[in-house]
Design a protein around this motif. Sequence first.
Motif, PDB file in Angstrom:
ATOM      1  N   PHE A  10       0.825  -1.211   0.000  1.00  0.00           N
ATOM      2  CA  PHE A  10       0.000   0.000   0.000  1.00  0.00           C
ATOM      3  C   PHE A  10       0.857   1.259   0.000  1.00  0.00           C
ATOM      4  O   PHE A  10       0.549   2.234  -0.696  1.00  0.00           O
ATOM      5  N   ASP A  11       1.936   1.250   0.760  1.00  0.00           N
ATOM      6  CA  ASP A  11       2.826   2.409   0.816  1.00  0.00           C
ATOM      7  C   ASP A  11       3.457   2.704  -0.543  1.00  0.00           C
ATOM      8  O   ASP A  11       3.645   3.859  -0.909  1.00  0.00           O
ATOM      9  N   ILE A  12       3.758   1.662  -1.277  1.00  0.00           N
ATOM     10  CA  ILE A  12       4.352   1.817  -2.608  1.00  0.00           C
ATOM     11  C   ILE A  12       3.314   2.366  -3.586  1.00  0.00           C
ATOM     12  O   ILE A  12       3.599   3.267  -4.365  1.00  0.00           O
ATOM     13  N   ILE A  13       2.115   1.832  -3.515  1.00  0.00           N
ATOM     14  CA  ILE A  13       1.043   2.281  -4.408  1.00  0.00           C
ATOM     15  C   ILE A  13       0.718   3.755  -4.160  1.00  0.00           C
ATOM     16  O   ILE A  13       0.493   4.515  -5.094  1.00  0.00           O
ATOM     17  N   VAL A  19       2.691   1.428 -10.076  1.00  0.00           N
ATOM     18  CA  VAL A  19       3.033   0.156  -9.435  1.00  0.00           C
ATOM     19  C   VAL A  19       1.941  -0.878  -9.693  1.00  0.00           C
ATOM     20  O   VAL A  19       2.226  -2.058  -9.900  1.00  0.00           O
ATOM     21  N   LEU A  20       0.702  -0.441  -9.705  1.00  0.00           N
ATOM     22  CA  LEU A  20      -0.412  -1.362  -9.931  1.00  0.00           C
ATOM     23  C   LEU A  20      -0.289  -2.086 -11.265  1.00  0.00           C
ATOM     24  O   LEU A  20      -0.603  -3.274 -11.359  1.00  0.00           O
ATOM     25  N   GLU A  21       0.164  -1.392 -12.294  1.00  0.00           N
ATOM     26  CA  GLU A  21       0.326  -2.006 -13.615  1.00  0.00           C
ATOM     27  C   GLU A  21       1.353  -3.132 -13.573  1.00  0.00           C
ATOM     28  O   GLU A  21       1.153  -4.187 -14.170  1.00  0.00           O
ATOM     29  N   VAL A  22       2.458  -2.895 -12.876  1.00  0.00           N
ATOM     30  CA  VAL A  22       3.504  -3.917 -12.770  1.00  0.00           C
ATOM     31  C   VAL A  22       2.997  -5.097 -11.958  1.00  0.00           C
ATOM     32  O   VAL A  22       3.195  -6.256 -12.333  1.00  0.00           O
ATOM     33  N   LEU A  23       2.323  -4.824 -10.855  1.00  0.00           N
ATOM     34  CA  LEU A  23       1.805  -5.908 -10.019  1.00  0.00           C
ATOM     35  C   LEU A  23       0.815  -6.775 -10.797  1.00  0.00           C
ATOM     36  O   LEU A  23       0.847  -8.004 -10.705  1.00  0.00           O
ATOM     37  N   LYS A  24      -0.047  -6.149 -11.586  1.00  0.00           N
ATOM     38  CA  LYS A  24      -1.015  -6.900 -12.402  1.00  0.00           C
ATOM     39  C   LYS A  24      -0.312  -7.800 -13.408  1.00  0.00           C
ATOM     40  O   LYS A  24      -0.770  -8.902 -13.686  1.00  0.00           O
ATOM     41  N   TYR A  29      -3.331  -8.646  -8.162  1.00  0.00           N
ATOM     42  CA  TYR A  29      -4.382  -7.645  -8.335  1.00  0.00           C
ATOM     43  C   TYR A  29      -4.618  -6.941  -7.000  1.00  0.00           C
ATOM     44  O   TYR A  29      -5.649  -7.112  -6.349  1.00  0.00           O
ATOM     45  N   CYS A  30      -3.651  -6.150  -6.615  1.00  0.00           N
ATOM     46  CA  CYS A  30      -3.607  -5.536  -5.291  1.00  0.00           C
ATOM     47  C   CYS A  30      -4.654  -4.454  -5.075  1.00  0.00           C
ATOM     48  O   CYS A  30      -4.959  -4.115  -3.940  1.00  0.00           O
ATOM     49  N   ASN A  31      -5.214  -3.922  -6.140  1.00  0.00           N
ATOM     50  CA  ASN A  31      -6.227  -2.885  -5.989  1.00  0.00           C
ATOM     51  C   ASN A  31      -7.532  -3.437  -5.425  1.00  0.00           C
ATOM     52  O   ASN A  31      -8.375  -2.682  -4.977  1.00  0.00           O
ATOM     53  N   SER A  32      -7.696  -4.756  -5.400  1.00  0.00           N
ATOM     54  CA  SER A  32      -8.931  -5.343  -4.877  1.00  0.00           C
ATOM     55  C   SER A  32      -8.661  -6.291  -3.698  1.00  0.00           C
ATOM     56  O   SER A  32      -9.497  -7.108  -3.365  1.00  0.00           O
ATOM     57  N   CYS A  33      -7.518  -6.125  -3.051  1.00  0.00           N
ATOM     58  CA  CYS A  33      -7.133  -7.033  -1.970  1.00  0.00           C
ATOM     59  C   CYS A  33      -6.820  -6.253  -0.694  1.00  0.00           C
ATOM     60  O   CYS A  33      -6.070  -5.270  -0.728  1.00  0.00           O
ATOM     61  N   ASN A  34      -7.382  -6.674   0.411  1.00  0.00           N
ATOM     62  CA  ASN A  34      -7.136  -6.000   1.689  1.00  0.00           C
ATOM     63  C   ASN A  34      -5.761  -6.284   2.267  1.00  0.00           C
ATOM     64  O   ASN A  34      -5.310  -5.578   3.175  1.00  0.00           O
ATOM     65  N   ALA A  35      -5.072  -7.280   1.755  1.00  0.00           N
ATOM     66  CA  ALA A  35      -3.742  -7.621   2.267  1.00  0.00           C
ATOM     67  C   ALA A  35      -2.710  -6.534   1.982  1.00  0.00           C
ATOM     68  O   ALA A  35      -1.680  -6.475   2.641  1.00  0.00           O
ATOM     69  N   ASN A  38      -0.929  -4.450   4.863  1.00  0.00           N
ATOM     70  CA  ASN A  38       0.092  -4.945   5.796  1.00  0.00           C
ATOM     71  C   ASN A  38       1.006  -6.008   5.200  1.00  0.00           C
ATOM     72  O   ASN A  38       1.822  -6.578   5.907  1.00  0.00           O
ATOM     73  N   GLU A  39       0.887  -6.257   3.920  1.00  0.00           N
ATOM     74  CA  GLU A  39       1.704  -7.290   3.275  1.00  0.00           C
ATOM     75  C   GLU A  39       2.873  -6.662   2.517  1.00  0.00           C
ATOM     76  O   GLU A  39       2.700  -5.700   1.782  1.00  0.00           O
ATOM     77  N   SER A  40       4.041  -7.234   2.706  1.00  0.00           N
ATOM     78  CA  SER A  40       5.226  -6.741   2.008  1.00  0.00           C
ATOM     79  C   SER A  40       5.309  -7.345   0.607  1.00  0.00           C
ATOM     80  O   SER A  40       4.643  -8.338   0.297  1.00  0.00           O
ATOM     81  N   ILE A  41       6.159  -6.749  -0.204  1.00  0.00           N
ATOM     82  CA  ILE A  41       6.407  -7.268  -1.550  1.00  0.00           C
ATOM     83  C   ILE A  41       6.931  -8.707  -1.450  1.00  0.00           C
ATOM     84  O   ILE A  41       6.526  -9.579  -2.221  1.00  0.00           O
ATOM     85  N   GLU A  42       7.803  -8.959  -0.499  1.00  0.00           N
ATOM     86  CA  GLU A  42       8.377 -10.293  -0.333  1.00  0.00           C
ATOM     87  C   GLU A  42       7.304 -11.330  -0.002  1.00  0.00           C
ATOM     88  O   GLU A  42       7.272 -12.409  -0.608  1.00  0.00           O
ATOM     89  N   VAL A  43       6.430 -11.024   0.927  1.00  0.00           N
ATOM     90  CA  VAL A  43       5.371 -11.963   1.309  1.00  0.00           C
ATOM     91  C   VAL A  43       4.421 -12.203   0.138  1.00  0.00           C
ATOM     92  O   VAL A  43       4.070 -13.352  -0.165  1.00  0.00           O
ATOM     93  N   ALA A  44       4.032 -11.140  -0.546  1.00  0.00           N
ATOM     94  CA  ALA A  44       3.122 -11.279  -1.687  1.00  0.00           C
ATOM     95  C   ALA A  44       3.738 -12.155  -2.773  1.00  0.00           C
ATOM     96  O   ALA A  44       3.068 -13.005  -3.357  1.00  0.00           O
ATOM     97  N   SER A  45       5.022 -11.966  -3.038  1.00  0.00           N
ATOM     98  CA  SER A  45       5.671 -12.759  -4.082  1.00  0.00           C
ATOM     99  C   SER A  45       5.752 -14.233  -3.671  1.00  0.00           C
ATOM    100  O   SER A  45       5.568 -15.119  -4.504  1.00  0.00           O
TER     101      SER A  45
END
Length: 75
Positions: A10-13, A19-24, A29-35, A38-45
């Motif tokens: 969220f802080d990056i976005i 950033v959303l384009e790269v994540l997609k 699809y971080c724009n529709s996820c509550n994680a 509090n979730e880091s890039i490392e955890v998400a990956s």
Amino acid sequence: MKITKDMIIFDIIKKNEKVLEVLKKYGLYCNSCNAVYNESIEVASRVHHVDLDKLLEDLNSIDESNKIFDLNKSR
């Protein structure tokens, strides 16, 4: 701003909407996820089986000229 694996999504976005384009691109699809709050890039990956190094490389290659996303400004 260099994006690192321990940064919260969220802080990056907030700092760069591109950033959303790269994540997609990676199926995140971080724009529709509550994680994202509090979730880091490392955890998400790890959770989504994404190559962390490649993701960070792509995130850090975003054009710096579009880096500020001001939530208080109307578009």
